[in-house]
Design a protein around this motif. Structure first.
Motif, PDB file in Angstrom:
ATOM      1  N   THR A   1       0.304  -0.793  -0.094  1.00 10.56           N
ATOM      2  CA  THR A   1       0.329  -0.110   0.020  1.00 10.56           C
ATOM      3  C   THR A   1       0.433   1.175   0.032  1.00 10.56           C
ATOM      4  N   PHE A   2       2.157   1.418   0.797  1.00  7.85           N
ATOM      5  CA  PHE A   2       2.361   2.547   0.919  1.00  7.85           C
ATOM      6  C   PHE A   2       3.670   3.051  -0.310  1.00  7.85           C
ATOM      7  N   PHE A   3       3.905   1.252  -1.432  1.00  8.74           N
ATOM      8  CA  PHE A   3       5.000   1.357  -2.058  1.00  8.74           C
ATOM      9  C   PHE A   3       4.266   1.911  -3.477  1.00  8.74           C
ATOM     10  N   PHE A   4       2.924   1.397  -3.821  1.00 13.53           N
ATOM     11  CA  PHE A   4       2.178   1.770  -4.743  1.00 13.53           C
ATOM     12  C   PHE A   4       1.168   3.217  -4.446  1.00 13.53           C
ATOM     13  N   ARG A   5       1.594   3.890  -3.437  1.00 15.04           N
ATOM     14  CA  ARG A   5       1.018   5.238  -3.270  1.00 15.04           C
ATOM     15  C   ARG A   5       0.966   6.433  -4.827  1.00 15.04           C
ATOM     16  N   ASN A   6      -0.092   6.761  -4.349  1.00 18.99           N
ATOM     17  CA  ASN A   6       0.120   7.891  -5.455  1.00 18.99           C
ATOM     18  C   ASN A   6       0.552   9.524  -5.468  1.00 18.99           C
ATOM     19  N   PRO A   7       0.593   9.859  -4.089  1.00 18.26           N
ATOM     20  CA  PRO A   7       0.436  11.304  -4.061  1.00 18.26           C
ATOM     21  C   PRO A   7       0.246  12.029  -4.597  1.00 18.26           C
ATOM     22  N   LYS A   8      -1.026  13.773  -4.553  1.00 17.33           N
ATOM     23  CA  LYS A   8      -0.829  15.155  -5.022  1.00 17.33           C
ATOM     24  C   LYS A   8       0.131  15.246  -5.063  1.00 17.33           C
ATOM     25  N   ARG A   9       0.845  15.905  -5.994  1.00 22.60           N
ATOM     26  CA  ARG A   9       1.481  16.748  -6.249  1.00 22.60           C
ATOM     27  C   ARG A   9       0.949  18.529  -6.514  1.00 22.60           C
ATOM     28  N   ILE A  10       1.362  19.400  -6.574  1.00 23.34           N
ATOM     29  CA  ILE A  10       0.933  20.492  -6.663  1.00 23.34           C
ATOM     30  C   ILE A  10       2.509  21.117  -7.947  1.00 23.34           C
ATOM     31  N   ILE A  11       2.071  20.880  -9.427  1.00 18.55           N
ATOM     32  CA  ILE A  11       3.059  21.111 -10.117  1.00 18.55           C
ATOM     33  C   ILE A  11       2.743  22.873 -10.571  1.00 18.55           C
TER      34      ILE A  11
ATOM     35  N   LEU B   1      16.097   5.937  -7.105  1.00 20.65           N
ATOM     36  CA  LEU B   1      14.294   5.429  -6.395  1.00 20.65           C
ATOM     37  C   LEU B   1      14.771   4.039  -5.391  1.00 20.65           C
ATOM     38  N   SER B   2      14.781   4.656  -4.208  1.00 17.73           N
ATOM     39  CA  SER B   2      15.031   3.136  -3.405  1.00 17.73           C
ATOM     40  C   SER B   2      12.820   3.084  -2.955  1.00 17.73           C
ATOM     41  N   VAL B   3      13.567   1.502  -2.327  1.00 17.71           N
ATOM     42  CA  VAL B   3      11.712   0.646  -2.266  1.00 17.71           C
ATOM     43  C   VAL B   3      11.074   2.266  -1.451  1.00 17.71           C
ATOM     44  N   PHE B   4      11.243   2.456  -0.517  1.00 17.78           N
ATOM     45  CA  PHE B   4      11.065   3.519   0.070  1.00 17.78           C
ATOM     46  C   PHE B   4      10.264   5.278  -0.237  1.00 17.78           C
ATOM     47  N   ASN B   5      10.418   5.119  -1.535  1.00 14.89           N
ATOM     48  CA  ASN B   5      10.722   6.992  -3.425  1.00 14.89           C
ATOM     49  C   ASN B   5       9.003   6.260  -3.117  1.00 14.89           C
ATOM     50  N   VAL B   6       8.469   7.022  -3.845  1.00 16.93           N
ATOM     51  CA  VAL B   6       6.962   6.670  -4.795  1.00 16.93           C
ATOM     52  C   VAL B   6       7.829   6.448  -6.221  1.00 16.93           C
ATOM     53  N   HIS B   7       6.930   5.768  -6.701  1.00 17.64           N
ATOM     54  CA  HIS B   7       7.497   4.919  -7.621  1.00 17.64           C
ATOM     55  C   HIS B   7       7.070   5.798  -9.480  1.00 17.64           C
ATOM     56  N   VAL B   8       6.053   6.656  -8.904  1.00 23.56           N
ATOM     57  CA  VAL B   8       5.608   6.831 -10.425  1.00 23.56           C
ATOM     58  C   VAL B   8       6.249   7.877 -10.851  1.00 23.56           C
TER      59      VAL B   8
END
Length: 209
Positions: A41-51, A89-96
């Motif tokens: 759940t943590f790994f596949f997260r896709n947090p909102k970003r301010i572009i 990117l480590s395994v703890f980073n967002v990966h999208v």
């Protein structure tokens, strides 16, 4: 917190396994699959970003740590002298992955390869990778997703002639990986080795006026 669809089967399988272990074995047996479900759940997260609303900005395509900033003598797509930024990117980073700038995809190239650790200097040449070339009519850049020792699949949600906006999602690398950005020489790089960057938000370069 959004979860990308590619994570559902991992989260679901771990959750079902945890529930089955809890019911049919013991609560202790559910700990490991439960932790795995939380990790997925943590790994596949896709947090909102301010572009950033800045036409001169080139934003980071990924979360992670800048491993190198270097000059490139020539690039077949970008043409001429270029600059390359490599992000680990480590395994703890967002990966999208997100598009560094607005433009149309004019190149898409997938290359099979090895699965060496993503922090090695040679992974851009040896490892499995997926490159897209983006053209906005005034300049071109390339972005390359590179698999790592744990990453066994690069996911792309785009294809040739698709138009991307700055910061738009375009793909995912499953587990530890690396991303490279090549920009023309008229871009001032604003990050350095060791900097932490946030995909879609951190400005890694600005187009010279």
């Amino acid at each position: 917190m959004n979860i990308v669809k590619e994570g559902y089967k991992f989260i679901g399988a771990a959750t079902v396994l945890a529930a089955a272990a809890y019911v049919f074995v013991s609560p202790y047996a559910a700990i490991v699959p439960g932790v795995l479900a939380a990790f997925f759940t943590f790994f596949f997260r896709n947090p909102k970003r301010i572009i950033p609303d800045d036409d001169t900005a080139i934003v980071s395509p990924a979360d992670g740590k800048v491993m190198s900033v270097s000059d490139v003598e020539d690039d077949d797509f970008v043409k001429g002298r270029c600059k390359k930024v490599v992000i680990f990117l480590s395994v703890f980073n967002v990966h999208v992955n997100r598009s560094p700038m607005r433009g149309e995809i004019k190149l898409q190239q997938y290359t099979c390869g090895r699965f060496r650790p993503a922090y090695k200097n040679s992974v851009g040449f040896e490892n499995e990778r997926h490159m897209i070339g983006i053209d906005n009519g005034k300049m071109r850049i390339t972005v390359t997703q590179i698999a790592g020792i744990l990453a066994r699949r690069i996911v792309s949600w785009v294809t040739l002639n698709d138009t991307l906006t700055r910061g738009e999602l375009y793909g995912l690398i499953k587990f530890g990986s690396c991303t490279e950005v090549v920009v023309p020489d008229n871009v001032d790089i604003t990050v350095k080795k060791g900097d932490k960057v946030v995909g879609g938000e951190t400005i890694i370069g600005r187009i010279k006026k």
